[in-house]
Write a protein that holds these residues in place. Sequence first.
Motif, PDB file in Angstrom:
ATOM      1  N   GLU A 133       7.532   5.049  -2.977  1.00  0.00           N
ATOM      2  CA  GLU A 133       6.572   4.031  -3.394  1.00  0.00           C
ATOM      3  C   GLU A 133       6.792   3.600  -4.826  1.00  0.00           C
ATOM      4  O   GLU A 133       6.399   2.507  -5.223  1.00  0.00           O
ATOM      5  N   TYR A 167       3.631   4.883   7.158  1.00  0.00           N
ATOM      6  CA  TYR A 167       4.726   5.192   6.240  1.00  0.00           C
ATOM      7  C   TYR A 167       4.456   6.482   5.491  1.00  0.00           C
ATOM      8  O   TYR A 167       5.297   7.351   5.389  1.00  0.00           O
ATOM      9  N   ARG A 168       3.238   6.585   4.960  1.00  0.00           N
ATOM     10  CA  ARG A 168       2.917   7.777   4.178  1.00  0.00           C
ATOM     11  C   ARG A 168       2.762   9.008   5.070  1.00  0.00           C
ATOM     12  O   ARG A 168       3.147  10.100   4.722  1.00  0.00           O
ATOM     13  N   THR A 187       6.842  10.481  -0.802  1.00  0.00           N
ATOM     14  CA  THR A 187       6.014   9.291  -0.845  1.00  0.00           C
ATOM     15  C   THR A 187       6.052   8.678  -2.235  1.00  0.00           C
ATOM     16  O   THR A 187       6.253   7.479  -2.404  1.00  0.00           O
ATOM     17  N   PHE A 227       7.804   8.605   5.340  1.00  0.00           N
ATOM     18  CA  PHE A 227       8.439   8.952   4.063  1.00  0.00           C
ATOM     19  C   PHE A 227       8.917  10.394   4.024  1.00  0.00           C
ATOM     20  O   PHE A 227      10.074  10.671   3.731  1.00  0.00           O
ATOM     21  N   THR A 228       8.012  11.299   4.324  1.00  0.00           N
ATOM     22  CA  THR A 228       8.373  12.708   4.198  1.00  0.00           C
ATOM     23  C   THR A 228       9.465  13.090   5.187  1.00  0.00           C
ATOM     24  O   THR A 228      10.430  13.767   4.834  1.00  0.00           O
ATOM     25  N   ASP A 236      -6.079   5.851   5.421  1.00  0.00           N
ATOM     26  CA  ASP A 236      -5.429   7.117   5.730  1.00  0.00           C
ATOM     27  C   ASP A 236      -6.390   7.927   6.579  1.00  0.00           C
ATOM     28  O   ASP A 236      -6.987   8.892   6.123  1.00  0.00           O
ATOM     29  N   LYS A 265       3.383   0.278  -2.166  1.00  0.00           N
ATOM     30  CA  LYS A 265       2.708   0.841  -0.997  1.00  0.00           C
ATOM     31  C   LYS A 265       2.764  -0.133   0.165  1.00  0.00           C
ATOM     32  O   LYS A 265       2.714  -1.342  -0.028  1.00  0.00           O
TER      33      LYS A 265
END
Lengths: 492, 124, 428
Positions: B7, B18-19, B3, B23-24, C272, B12
């Motif tokens: 980023e 995405y996070r 991430t 990403f991972t 989140d 962001k």
Amino acid sequence: MKLFLFAIGGTGARVLRSLTMLLASGAKTPADLTIVPILLDMDMQNGDTARALDGVELYRTIRNSAYPNGKAPDTRAFFAAPMQSLGTLQSDGAQERIGDSFLPQLTEHQGTFETFLNVSTMDDIDRELLKTLYDNSARPTSAELKLDLSVGFKGNPNIGSVVFNALEDAPLYRYFVGAFNNDTDRIFIISSIFGGTGSSGFPQLVKLLQDPSQKTPIRNARKGAVTVMPYFALDENSQSAIDQNRFNSKTKAALSYYQSQIHLDSLYYIGDKPGAKLYANVEGGAKQTNNAHVVEMLAAEAVLDFANRSAGEFAGKTYYEYGLRRDDRNLNLVHFADATYQNVLLSLVRFSYASKFYVDYIPANLRESFAKSLNLPQQLGTGTYYVALTKFMGDLYRRWLAEMADNDRRFDPFNFATDFNGLVREKQIETKTFMGFGDKGITDSFLLNQAGDIEPKLMAPYPQPEARLMHLLMAVADRCTEKLGDLNRQLV
Amino acid sequence: MFTALYELFIGKNPDPTYRNAVFTSVGTLTLLIMLVLAALFYLLLGRWRAVFHRTSHWILTLVIALIIGFSLAISYAKDATGEPSADSYMYGFAGVNLLWALIVFVGASALFRRGSVYARHTPF
Amino acid sequence: MIRTRFSLVLLLTFGAAWWFSGCNLAPQEETPTAPKADTIRQINVFLETSASMNGYLRGSTEFKDIVSELVTKAAQIEPVRQPLALYTIDKDLKPYSGGVNAFNEGLATTPLATGKSSELHRIFEQVGAKARNGEVALLISDCVLSFPDAEIRKNPEINRTDASSVLKNAINQQFAQLRKDTISASVYAFESAFNGTYYDYQNKKQTLNGEKRPFYVWAIGKQRVLTLFNQQLQERLNAKPEHRLDFGAGKTVTDYDLFFTLNRQGENWEADKPAINNLKKVKPDAPAEFAIGVDLSGLPTYAQTEDFLTKNLVVSAGNARVKLVKVEERDDVKDTERLKANESRMLSESSHVLTFRVSQLFDAQTPVTITLPVRYDTWYVGQSTMDDRTPENRQGKTFALEHLMNGVREAYETGAGSFLKLSITLNQ
């Protein structure tokens, strides 16, 4: 075991040249053999001598780098036996250093035979006696007393024997005596019977070595000699002092003398009916560059044969002669006896593959990993070792072969002009392909796969690229030889 | 970790997908695919025969690796966000992933080439 | 040959690349399978026909109009798998085989309500049996709680004295069972003229002539089908009920979607779920606003209204200032075409969007809880009497309705206590 190898005159040099090639190709030798070649010649500029020296010097350069610890991995390795010059040996009691040359100075004398004998200081009676013994005619170049000794004795053993008589006091001989200290060391002498330098030097040298006043190790040492009898003809040159018509009569006279006077353990005799190719009649000097002949290669094999004999095999004076399996003018591998085939010729096959791989394949494939790993892209054209190897394998070795192929008798076993599959003339490697697949013999990709496979495995045992390269060459050559398979040994 | 990597270059995205999911996974997957490709090149083909070992072959593999790195990022991001077509953020992401693929592949090449036979010095 | 192999390798690798870009590598989020269109298995209408119901059926009464319309409209509701079924119920359950039209005619002409007096909790028991497995049961009744005649003869005051205990508990038991099976109930209250014999709590007969009496329609079924049924019925029905009450067996809503652009204020924060991160820069003059989507379709209808939500949502945010700003129903949300696919999906899965404002944060981490406590309407209290002997006391009221309803309410109030309970963590 050190083998002190006296190579006398032009023929001695040519045999030494062949011997260098055989040793380079890994012809069979004892494991502990060190060869100490000593060229004996008045003719320091002789072309044959120069080429022999060239070969030995390159051999020494290559070997030093290829085997950094001095030891070859086995007796069939390329450049297995070390060649050392006499001057690099320890010598007891020698007052004078003689330098690192394989061609030490025989005498410090410069000039004609007349001045060598100090004729001008003789009294008249002596002078007259001399004139009855030697031709002192008005011919300024061919008269015996007027001979310029710096180009040899030009087929005149009667002059050479006088000069060689002084050998005992020469620094080179005194150094040799000082260096000879081991009971296992041996002495071998190469000479021609029909030339000037060889035929005169050989009896004189043997006489010296046999002299009761000689030190014990030398007297007791196993000694051998190869005597090369006439095998070529010269073209007519009325200007030359060398008279080939006297070759046979001189040989006969000498042989009868040897029978009674020369007492060595092994005496090798080799000769051949001269072929149609005439050698230029040159009285020595740089112009004397006679093409290599198969007889010289076989004479060189005699040296190895002598070295390979164990101490117990010597039983008094033994004579050896060489015979082909069949008297053909064109020789191939099959014409030679099994011992020659096994000990010498198979090595040449292997070395020829290596030569083609190193000289033809590698420069075109420097991008490959094995080449990069060996630093070849940078070193091949510049590194001393690599340049020497290129010169030896690509130039000297192939010229030697080419000369034998061009001679009469002709010995032409290899064809470097074609691909690997056709290198050995006696057997074309069969390709078994179907629609582009299958065994294509020794192709570029075969070589690449072999080299790529072998080279990494040599990394650990041979971290130095020079040594690794040499082992790679041997291993690749082995793979090629395997691909070649057994050769026909039946004469048809 | 990935991430932060992505980023750093593309900033962001408000969409936490995405996070959380892109990403991972993409970073790890790219890493693995590049390792596999390099291993394929060096340890499998590079040890089998000298058929696919030259620098030109390596460059071809690299190009394929980069295509994979790019298209993987796009398709994964499209999939995770459910967008019917890629937006500029995805192209940025794919670009960074291409860079990441390049680094990994080159790095893996430097690492794996020692284990190779025919490609030990490709392309270095 | 090397060429051939080379191109083969090329082909394979490009093939692999194509495959990679073509197939779906992302773990499939639970894609909202187009919400399964709820289907009602069958609508069962039960008309109570004990003698006390007779007054609704004589003469010109609203009851007949309403019930007739109710049955007709209920028969139109779709999708249903099986046609509407009619029953009469007093002491026993009797299927009415004539069909809707015959039933409506029968309401007007045939005296239907001639049955024995029945106990309400037994009726609910039988009706409830027809409310399972996606069926909806519709009960039309006066909902007067009463002991059996024999008990009243022994003790004329028993209805007054024991309604709050014995009868209420019997009802409670029935609905507790239904609730356990996640079956919900809605009550519609109507009013109608009554022409005939009225039995007061002592079982004494009184003759009423057009006096307005309440009656009730219970709709019972699984929450989803019941919601569908209620919605369609309300849309179709001209006769509006005086009151309505829903008893939901739905679970507390705890799931939500956290939007990341919808109704957003403030630059830096990151959604989140279940947290909002990076709220450092929040100040009273620079607040952050975020929106969440919730699916409240399982809640009683009144609990889904903007008004109810605005009034009843409780935001507890510890040491932070978090306030509900806006309640929107899904279809009222604006600018939806600008939303990303993910947010569109989230929106489509929600029935409501709640927007909150964070204007002050003190702690690094602030847990926020948003709850919607269960609240029931209490109109029924005013519509209940414990002495129905005089017209004044029973005007528009039903005997012991309070106890009946309390019995039901208590059955549904156990446990949850909240329609909605959401947790969000605000992180600086």
